[in-house]
Write an enzyme that holds these catalytic residues in place. Sequence first.
Site, mmCIF file in Angstrom:
data_model
loop_
_atom_site.group_PDB
_atom_site.id
_atom_site.type_symbol
_atom_site.label_atom_id
_atom_site.label_comp_id
_atom_site.label_asym_id
_atom_site.label_seq_id
_atom_site.Cartn_x
_atom_site.Cartn_y
_atom_site.Cartn_z
ATOM 1 C CB CYS A 183 -12.997 -3.986 -1.368
ATOM 2 S SG CYS A 183 -14.272 -3.041 -0.514
ATOM 3 C CB CYS A 186 1.004 -2.518 -5.616
ATOM 4 S SG CYS A 186 -0.062 -2.279 -7.048
#
Length: 399
Positions: A193, A357
């Site tokens: 998530c 990222c």
Amino acid sequence: MNTATAPLLSNEELQRYARHLILPEFGKAGQEKLKQSSVLCVGAGGLGSPLALYLAAAGVGRIGIVDFDVVDKSNLQRQIIHGTSWVGKRKVESAKARIKDLNPFVEVELHETALSSANARQIIRQYDAVADGTDNFPTRYLVNDACVLEGKPNIYASIFRFDGQATVFGLKDGPCYRCLYPDPPPPGMVPSCAEGGVLGVLPGIMGCIQALETIKVLTGIGDAMKGRLLVFDAMGMKFRELKVRKDPACPICGDKRSIHELIDYNQFCGIPNEEAQKAAEAAQASKASAAGTGDITPAQLDARLKKGDKPFLVDVRNANELDICKLEFDAWIPLPEFGQRFEELAPHKDQEIIIYCRSGGRSGNAVRFLEQQGFKNVRNMVGGMLRWADEVDPSVPKY
């Protein structure tokens, strides 16, 4: 001599649960069953928050909470059992304080630990039912196997982005988690998530469904979701139901059980254990040092950029993340598209390529993929933009 025993429910409790008591299908008998029941909530996060709150409000007599994390600001968008004043403090303590404020008649037991093969059965056997609110595959398989071995029902839910699932495993003649998912997905295939995101309301919906199914299992009312997987699409506001059949060949609940004790679930899911991970990292670091490659920290990259030594930077985050923060990248290829678009990097194969990222997980997967394709000088910016904010530029928003 008065031999009458004290009532299970006090007058104050009868008043508190009045709306339950007037339900003919539930009544005082159902409330007393809840009072005498116990539930272990695995996780005090997005699913565990509404789950624990509604079980407490309903009057479950004893609630156990397993979690070893602390409250982070990013949790508050969905983990409604916690508040701003609890940021940086233990989730189990935050959850207990909120539950006791909601219903002082509930006994709350805390297990501030990571559930593992060494402690799962001992903890789970203390409760009548287990509600799995975890967010990773090793723990889901661990909870499932421990519940089967201990004969406990496993009320399950999962969430990702805008989608949710829920069912009840481990009921008599019903399937278990392994019947639905015999094998885990390859490591890194399903983002967490934290990497993929989740709509804050979604765990509230699925956690409430978990609480409802738990109450039904404990009291015996209604029709529990045995052999039925409820799938929810929040974007389309659609529910659909899939059949889940008990697998006679299941290694944990089938006719010829081959699993009789808990195993190494990280290994089962293809995730190296801590010692193996450290050994692999040490070997990689040694190899990288000799070759002048390997992971790079944000501070190291920043020092090089300030000297004018700029490598080829690749951002593998999703488009919406670029609106939050970004570096001056040379290429942007979201990880879901990386397998189809990595050849765009072929002209730069002889250059030093650094991939980043949000936190370093997706970029690490991209680095490993490129290495498999023959790229020799690819590096991962460990910690991603989160660590960049910590080490280099505190003004960069963390998300």
